[in-house]
Design an enzyme around this catalytic site. Structure first.
Site, PDB file in Angstrom:
ATOM      1  N   PHE A   1     -25.973  95.840 -15.909  1.00 17.68           N
ATOM      2  CA  PHE A   1     -25.916  97.122 -15.197  1.00 17.68           C
ATOM      3  C   PHE A   1     -27.024  98.074 -15.627  1.00 17.68           C
ATOM      4  CE2 PHE A   1     -22.171  97.497 -18.282  1.00 17.68           C
ATOM      5  CZ  PHE A   1     -22.899  98.094 -19.307  1.00 17.68           C
TER       6      PHE A   1
ATOM      7  N   ASP B   1     -20.501  91.651 -14.518  1.00 20.70           N
ATOM      8  CA  ASP B   1     -20.734  91.800 -15.952  1.00 20.70           C
ATOM      9  C   ASP B   1     -21.782  90.773 -16.345  1.00 20.70           C
ATOM     10  OD1 ASP B   1     -20.458  92.481 -18.714  1.00 20.70           O
ATOM     11  OD2 ASP B   1     -18.347  92.963 -18.392  1.00 20.70           O
TER      12      ASP B   1
ATOM     13  N   GLY C   1     -24.935  89.788 -14.252  1.00 20.09           N
ATOM     14  CA  GLY C   1     -26.148  90.586 -14.343  1.00 20.09           C
ATOM     15  C   GLY C   1     -25.975  91.713 -15.338  1.00 20.09           C
TER      16      GLY C   1
ATOM     17  N   HIS D   1     -18.829 105.578 -22.281  1.00 19.90           N
ATOM     18  CA  HIS D   1     -18.717 106.093 -23.653  1.00 19.90           C
ATOM     19  C   HIS D   1     -19.456 105.217 -24.665  1.00 19.90           C
ATOM     20  CE1 HIS D   1     -15.040 103.826 -25.539  1.00 19.90           C
ATOM     21  NE2 HIS D   1     -15.749 103.015 -24.799  1.00 19.90           N
TER      22      HIS D   1
END
Length: 364
Positions: free
Chosen positions: A256, A228, A254, A274
């Site tokens: 994504f 994360d 990091g 979502h």
């Protein structure tokens, strides 16, 4: 010692109960005059504020030891006795409390969930839903429907995630609410999927590691990578230590949207896709496809909307995504299309007793 997994009712039983409840709601509304049923629906926002104020004042905590008169509760919380009685009477009308013949109020099972210390407490979620900032966002739903853009961006002049960095008090409310929501679904959702045989589980956007810890306790031969933003995973150590899995987890920071750690045979994301538009979701999924081992599995824990509208809470959460972010809740068909365009094949969707489903896809 690892905690004992909660025993949960079979999914078929829960779904049957949900159908019965939805049917009773439709019967109630169809048996009442249309204008009366509409009035009940329209005052739902009032109920939200009743719950918010009760949570803010800690009324449920004051009743944890047993029934009490409103005057006694008012004295404990330092509020007006008559106003507290009227608030507790309104809570009773919504099934949160019950009033005895002696005039004392007691918690119902719904009220127990409003306590700060009860198992599965949703007090922190209520404090988020009823927060003045969320009140303002939902008050601008018209803007989002007319433009397709988040009302939160319009009101604050910046994306929601950026705003959290400027308002630490509200960020704390948000983070506690997300933790409460995770506690509601982590164990029961993950029990629906067999992670035995996994070698390296990469939790993408995994926060402090609650999901990864649950998986690793169920798959004792596996190792994990918690991934994360650096500022997020910096606070993961206490949870991983408490869960007894810290020695099997590599913590990596990091984004994504840029890349994800390579080499895992199982990649997991809970309530991540979502939050994002189709374009950004495509970027995230392609980054995982680049990193995943050949034949690896991708597990998404998400609400999956039915193809036709129903009483499923996901339809309301979809509007939450509309006013707050550029994300959306999706149907199975939409997930299949999104995954197919990024190098995955959707293999199955497993419903659970929580609102979340387990979406399994294979790298192809």
């Amino acid at each position: 010692m690892s905690p004992t997994p909660k025993r949960v009712p079979p999914v078929r039983l829960i779904k049957a109960v949900e159908r019965v409840r939805a049917g009773l709601q439709r019967l109630h509304r169809s048996s009442a005059p249309g204008n009366i049923a509409l009035l009940e629906l329209a005052t739902g926002a009032w109920t939200t504020q009743v719950l918010y104020v009760a949570a803010k004042l800690g009324i449920a905590d004051r009743l944890a030891g047993g029934p009490a008169h409103a005057e006694k509760v008012a004295e404990q919380i330092g509020a007006d006795p008559d106003a507290v009685y009227r608030l507790m009477r309104a809570m009773t009308s919504r099934g949160v409390l019950r009033e005895g013949r002696d005039g004392r109020f007691a918690l119902t099972p719904v009220g127990e969930a409003l306590r700060s210390d009860s198992e599965g407490s949703l007090r922190d979620m209520v404090l988020f839903i009823g927060h003045p900032s969320r009140w303002a966002d939902w008050g601008s739903l018209l803007y989002s429907v007319q433009t397709g853009e988040p009302a939160s961006d319009k009101l604050r002049g910046m994306p929601f995630w950026d705003y959290l960095d400027t308002d630490p008090d509200f960020a704390a409310v948000f983070n506690k609410a997300m933790t409460a929501a995770s506690g509601l679904s982590n164990d029961v959702a993950l029990q629906a999927y067999d992670f035995i045989g996994a070698r390296l589980v990469v939790d993408v956007g995994g926060g402090h590691g609650a999901v990864l810890s649950t998986i690793l306790r169920a798959a004792p031969a596996a190792n994990g990578i918690l991934y994360d933003l650096p500022a997020v995973v910096a606070g993961a150590a206490p949870l991983l230590e408490e869960a007894g899995v810290a020695g099997r987890v590599t913590v990596t920071g990091g984004s994504f949207l840029e890349s994800v750690p390579a080499g895992g045979d199982v990649y997991v994301m809970k309530n991540i896709i979502h939050d994002w538009s189709d374009a950004d979701s495509t970027t995230i999924l392609r980054n995982i496809r680049t990193a995943i081992a050949d034949g690896g599995r991708l597990i998404l824990l998400e609400m999956v909307l039915p193809e036709r509208a129903s009483s499923f809470i996901g339809h309301m959460l979809d509007l939450e995504m509309l006013i707050t972010l550029h994300g959306k809740e999706r149907t199975r068909a939409q997930y299949s299309q999104l995954l197919g365009a990024t190098g995955f094949q959707l293999t199955r969707v497993i419903p659970t007793v929580s609102p979340l489903s387990v979406i399994e896809a294979r790298a192809v």
